[in-house]
Design a protein around this motif. Structure first.
Motif, PDB file in Angstrom:
ATOM      1  N   GLU A 245      86.108  20.183  39.455  1.00  0.00           N
ATOM      2  CA  GLU A 245      86.480  20.103  40.961  1.00  0.00           C
ATOM      3  C   GLU A 245      87.008  21.330  41.540  1.00  0.00           C
ATOM      4  O   GLU A 245      87.074  21.790  42.569  1.00  0.00           O
TER       5      GLU A 245
ATOM      6  N   SER B 210      84.088  23.451  42.426  1.00  0.00           N
ATOM      7  CA  SER B 210      83.640  22.671  43.672  1.00  0.00           C
ATOM      8  C   SER B 210      84.445  23.058  45.142  1.00  0.00           C
ATOM      9  O   SER B 210      83.901  23.408  46.156  1.00  0.00           O
ATOM     10  N   TRP B 211      85.881  23.192  44.672  1.00  0.00           N
ATOM     11  CA  TRP B 211      86.721  23.420  45.868  1.00  0.00           C
ATOM     12  C   TRP B 211      86.474  24.986  46.187  1.00  0.00           C
ATOM     13  O   TRP B 211      86.382  25.120  47.443  1.00  0.00           O
TER      14      TRP B 211
ATOM     15  N   ASN C 159      77.980  18.085  48.599  1.00  0.00           N
ATOM     16  CA  ASN C 159      79.356  18.116  47.874  1.00  0.00           C
ATOM     17  C   ASN C 159      80.404  17.642  48.854  1.00  0.00           C
ATOM     18  O   ASN C 159      81.425  16.681  48.441  1.00  0.00           O
TER      19      ASN C 159
ATOM     20  N   THR D  48      82.513  13.776  48.213  1.00  0.00           N
ATOM     21  CA  THR D  48      84.104  14.008  48.415  1.00  0.00           C
ATOM     22  C   THR D  48      84.403  12.824  49.421  1.00  0.00           C
ATOM     23  O   THR D  48      85.276  11.960  48.932  1.00  0.00           O
TER      24      THR D  48
ATOM     25  N   LYS E  25      90.066  15.530  37.968  1.00  0.00           N
ATOM     26  CA  LYS E  25      89.194  15.003  39.204  1.00  0.00           C
ATOM     27  C   LYS E  25      90.258  14.026  40.118  1.00  0.00           C
ATOM     28  O   LYS E  25      90.110  14.106  41.440  1.00  0.00           O
TER      29      LYS E  25
ATOM     30  N   TRP F  74      93.011  18.766  43.480  1.00  0.00           N
ATOM     31  CA  TRP F  74      91.622  18.799  44.066  1.00  0.00           C
ATOM     32  C   TRP F  74      91.500  17.547  45.045  1.00  0.00           C
ATOM     33  O   TRP F  74      90.800  17.651  46.042  1.00  0.00           O
ATOM     34  N   ARG F  75      92.068  16.555  44.783  1.00  0.00           N
ATOM     35  CA  ARG F  75      92.039  15.393  45.967  1.00  0.00           C
ATOM     36  C   ARG F  75      92.811  15.427  46.916  1.00  0.00           C
ATOM     37  O   ARG F  75      92.470  14.565  48.158  1.00  0.00           O
TER      38      ARG F  75
END
Lengths: 153, 257
Positions: A28, A31-32, A94, A98, B219, B223-224
């Motif tokens: 993550e 990906s961010w 992506n 999300t 996860k 990052w959420r």
């Protein structure tokens, strides 16, 4: 407090709220970072693309089959368009991944939506890449009336 | 607004003393839920006489003590420190003990609901366990070595100021239960856990920053966060929650690259 048989059973409210498993890892994080980096690169690529296609020379009136064929004859534009295709597709996929993670509440819904998403991604990227590299503006066996003017000239 | 009400009261009741606190009628629309009676929550309206100095909590007390003793809600200190009475008042997460009735337009019914995203136990009481489970996961305690009980761990004022904002958290869950990502499935660690991790990650005396970053590099971790700022708006202590989350993200990125 006296409990009677009529008291309805109350399910434990806790069960669905326990974090099901630890999912640590840098995925993550990367990906961010990728979303930010590819966003910046895409702005440059897309505005460069729009500038060259719509403003340089005759501008939008110059766009036809021959114009695209001419661009893809050059390795520079092949790489440019390939980068644009891949970055945009990964960036967009992506982003939608999300959104699915955020809004799909059931695992099954989430799985189905993501499978469809990855399928669409694979199809588009494979086909797009294939077209960019195997594009032949004048296939030798094609009937002459279907070909661009510069092929017969 | 208050001044007008005061004038009215003064003219209509000549015996009331000058400087007396104005009183008015206020209707509270409360979301009631009792699983022993019905599986469905219902809305109930109560009208009480309140004063300009009254908070939502005072109105709830009045209902519970004078009208309907079955109304259930949490409160301990009643002065904005214990963090027990976070609830959704007029659609926003606030502490009932810090919200003056006169500040939230008492002319219309004031809606009072339990905070969202956590399982409701009864009326305004929610099960806080998932919230505290996330809090426990980030190890909310000082991890350090050296200077065993004999000596203090010294720290400069600048080092102390680095994490001052996040020490203010009272664990009321107003932020976590205002987060739309948390509402979806309750898997996200939530702003409160990240704020409390931030409090130790940026503490110069603490030695487990790496471990905490590792825990939140999940996860369901930082990052959420979608930076919607709901948490910052909801925080009754004025903590810049979203900023704290971003600082934890930045610490992770500088660590990874």
């Amino acid at each position: 407090m006296a409990q009677t048989d009529a008291t309805p059973l109350v399910a434990s409210p806790r069960s669905p709220y326990v974090r099901r498993k630890t999912t640590r890892g840098n995925f993550e994080l990367y990906s961010w970072v990728f979303m930010r980096a590819s966003g910046v690169v895409l702005v440059a690529l897309i505005f460069g693309h729009l500038f060259v296609n719509l403003m340089v020379g005759d501008g939008v009136h110059a766009i036809d089959f021959a114009f695209v064929a001419g661009k893809w004859a050059s390795p520079f534009w092949q790489v440019w368009d390939l980068l644009m295709l891949w970055l945009a597709m990964i960036h967009g996929t992506n982003g939608v991944r999300t959104i699915i993670n955020d809004y799909a509440q059931r695992d099954l819904t989430r799985g189905v939506l993501k499978s469809l998403l990855y399928l669409a991604f694979t199809l588009t990227v494979v086909l797009g890449t294939l077209v960019i590299f195997t594009f032949d503006p004048c296939p030798p066996e094609a009937p002459a009336e279907l070909l661009a003017s510069f092929c017969t000239a | 607004m208050t001044a007008v009400v005061e004038e009215n009261t003064a003219s209509s009741a000549p015996e009331s003393q000058a400087g007396a606190v104005a009183s008015f009628e206020v209707t509270l629309r409360i979301r009631r839920y009792n699983p022993e009676v019905s599986a469905e929550p219902t809305w109930e309206e109560h009208t009480v006489t309140a004063y300009g100095t009254d908070r939502v909590l005072d109105a709830l007390h009045k209902i519970k003590w004078e009208t309907d003793g079955s109304l259930t809600f949490r409160r301990s200190c009643a002065h904005g420190v214990c963090g027990s009475d976070a609830m959704r008042i007029n659609g926003r997460n606030r502490l009932a003990c810090k919200t003056l009735l006169k500040d939230i337009n008492p002319d219309k019914p004031i809606t009072v609901e339990p905070i969202k995203g956590l399982p409701v136990v009864k009326d305004l009481v929610v099960d806080m366990e998932p919230f505290f489970a996330s809090y426990r996961e980030i190890m909310p305690f000082l991890v350090t070595s050296g200077n065993e009980p004999s000596r203090e761990h010294l720290q400069s004022q600048a080092d102390r100021d680095r994490f001052d904002d996040t020490t203010k958290c009272i664990l009321c869950a107003a932020c976590t239960s205002s987060c739309p990502v948390f509402w979806t499935d309750g898997q996200y660690f939530g702003p409160a856990a990240i704020v409390n991790a931030h409090r130790f990650i940026f503490d110069s005396r603490d030695e487990a920053a790496t471990q905490r970053l590792e825990i939140l590099n999940d996860k369901e971790g930082v990052w959420r966060c979608r930076t919607t700022f709901n948490c910052t708006e909801a925080c009754p202590r004025g903590i810049e929650v979203t900023k704290a989350i971003q600082e934890v993200k930045r610490a992770m990125i500088t660590r990874a690259f």
